[in-house]
Design a protein around this motif. Structure first.
Motif, PDB file in Angstrom:
ATOM      1  N   LYS A  90       0.730  -1.422   0.034  1.00  0.00           N
ATOM      2  CA  LYS A  90       0.088   0.120  -0.077  1.00  0.00           C
ATOM      3  C   LYS A  90       0.764   1.312   0.136  1.00  0.00           C
ATOM      4  O   LYS A  90       1.901   1.100   0.581  1.00  0.00           O
ATOM      5  CB  LYS A  90      -0.753  -0.023   1.419  1.00  0.00           C
ATOM      6  N   PRO A  91       0.476   2.376  -0.728  1.00  0.00           N
ATOM      7  CA  PRO A  91       1.348   3.614  -0.422  1.00  0.00           C
ATOM      8  C   PRO A  91       1.380   4.002   0.664  1.00  0.00           C
ATOM      9  O   PRO A  91       0.418   3.826   1.662  1.00  0.00           O
ATOM     10  CB  PRO A  91       0.415   4.380  -1.481  1.00  0.00           C
ATOM     11  N   ASN A 147       6.796   5.042  -3.069  1.00  0.00           N
ATOM     12  CA  ASN A 147       5.680   4.262  -3.526  1.00  0.00           C
ATOM     13  C   ASN A 147       5.660   3.822  -4.882  1.00  0.00           C
ATOM     14  O   ASN A 147       4.510   3.814  -5.414  1.00  0.00           O
ATOM     15  CB  ASN A 147       4.560   5.348  -3.166  1.00  0.00           C
ATOM     16  N   GLU A 148       6.746   3.806  -5.667  1.00  0.00           N
ATOM     17  CA  GLU A 148       6.720   3.140  -7.029  1.00  0.00           C
ATOM     18  C   GLU A 148       6.913   1.876  -6.903  1.00  0.00           C
ATOM     19  O   GLU A 148       7.743   1.458  -5.940  1.00  0.00           O
ATOM     20  CB  GLU A 148       7.601   3.995  -7.820  1.00  0.00           C
ATOM     21  N   PRO A 149       6.755   1.027  -8.082  1.00  0.00           N
ATOM     22  CA  PRO A 149       6.969  -0.509  -8.273  1.00  0.00           C
ATOM     23  C   PRO A 149       8.447  -0.596  -7.878  1.00  0.00           C
ATOM     24  O   PRO A 149       9.236   0.357  -8.363  1.00  0.00           O
ATOM     25  CB  PRO A 149       6.490  -0.815  -9.555  1.00  0.00           C
ATOM     26  N   ALA A 150       8.935  -1.573  -7.534  1.00  0.00           N
ATOM     27  CA  ALA A 150      10.328  -1.774  -7.039  1.00  0.00           C
ATOM     28  C   ALA A 150      11.045  -2.274  -8.168  1.00  0.00           C
ATOM     29  O   ALA A 150      12.212  -2.217  -8.074  1.00  0.00           O
ATOM     30  CB  ALA A 150      10.257  -3.059  -5.757  1.00  0.00           C
ATOM     31  N   ASP A 152      -4.002   0.404  -9.620  1.00  0.00           N
ATOM     32  CA  ASP A 152      -2.702   0.268  -9.210  1.00  0.00           C
ATOM     33  C   ASP A 152      -2.734   0.856  -8.017  1.00  0.00           C
ATOM     34  O   ASP A 152      -1.558   0.763  -7.300  1.00  0.00           O
ATOM     35  CB  ASP A 152      -1.851   1.191 -10.195  1.00  0.00           C
ATOM     36  N   GLY A 153      -3.651   1.038  -7.250  1.00  0.00           N
ATOM     37  CA  GLY A 153      -3.561   1.566  -5.924  1.00  0.00           C
ATOM     38  C   GLY A 153      -2.987   2.846  -5.617  1.00  0.00           C
ATOM     39  O   GLY A 153      -2.628   3.060  -4.319  1.00  0.00           O
ATOM     40  N   GLY A 154      -2.583   3.611  -6.457  1.00  0.00           N
ATOM     41  CA  GLY A 154      -2.153   5.039  -6.233  1.00  0.00           C
ATOM     42  C   GLY A 154      -0.800   5.029  -6.514  1.00  0.00           C
ATOM     43  O   GLY A 154      -0.165   5.785  -5.936  1.00  0.00           O
TER      44      GLY A 154
END
Length: 191
Positions: free
Chosen positions: A87-88, A116-119, A132-134
């Motif tokens: 979660k962000p 909060n960006e994809p790893a 994308d859950g923000g």
């Protein structure tokens, strides 16, 4: 004689275990160095970019330290070791992490992302589709420091919607050089 053989056998086993342990440790050390936890030394310092389109003029400054980068006078972005989260976390808005390096057209880029960006390295989120859950929509920023036309140049680029590393801006060690080379494009970079 029997005792001597046992001692030699034990010492041989200890040597083998220590040898294998040091080889394994060396491999892990090399793997750990592949993903840096700080900005490389050649990127650290203060850099300037000058922008003009005939009407507007803008001088920007970015300061990079071992663990932070600050654009103009905004709050510094601080590097942290990435901890997976689903979660962000808006309390960590100024946290960044380094997923690793990505190479494109012979240029090696250091990928830097907001918390909060994809790893994954350079893998952008699909966008604002509500699924994308923000988590933001880009693959982060990409940093490269190299010597171009005799000058040390910091290049910063990004990706949007899964495209290649582009939108490159170049930063210089002095205001004078930034003004002089404001519209200069270098081979291999996408603008």
């Amino acid at each position: 004689m029997e005792l001597k053989k046992k001692i030699i056998t034990v010492l041989t086993l200890i040597s083998v275990v220590v040898g294998v342990g040091s080889v394994c440790n060396t491999t892990n050390t090399v793997q750990a160095k592949e993903v840096p936890t700080v900005f490389p030394k050649n990127m650290r310092g203060t850099w300037y970019q000058y922008y003009t389109n005939g009407f507007e003029k803008d001088l920007s400054k970015v300061k990079i330290t071992k663990t932070t980068y600050t654009l103009n006078e905004f709050q510094p972005n601080v590097i942290h070791k990435y901890i997976p989260h689903d979660k962000p976390d808006f309390e960590r808005a100024n946290w960044i992490f380094i997923p690793g390096y990505q190479k494109q057209k012979g240029i090696t880029w250091l990928n830097v992302k907001q918390w909060n960006e994809p790893a994954e390295i350079g893998i952008p989120d699909t966008g604002d589709d509500g699924e994308d859950g923000g988590w933001g929509e880009n693959g982060g920023e990409f940093f490269n420091c190299s010597k171009l036309k005799g000058h040390q140049v910091l290049s910063i680029a990004n990706t949007i919607n899964g495209t290649s590393i582009h939108n490159t801006s170049h930063w210089y060690r002095s205001v004078k050089l930034a003004k002089k080379l404001t519209k200069h494009h270098y081979k291999g970079f996408l603008y």
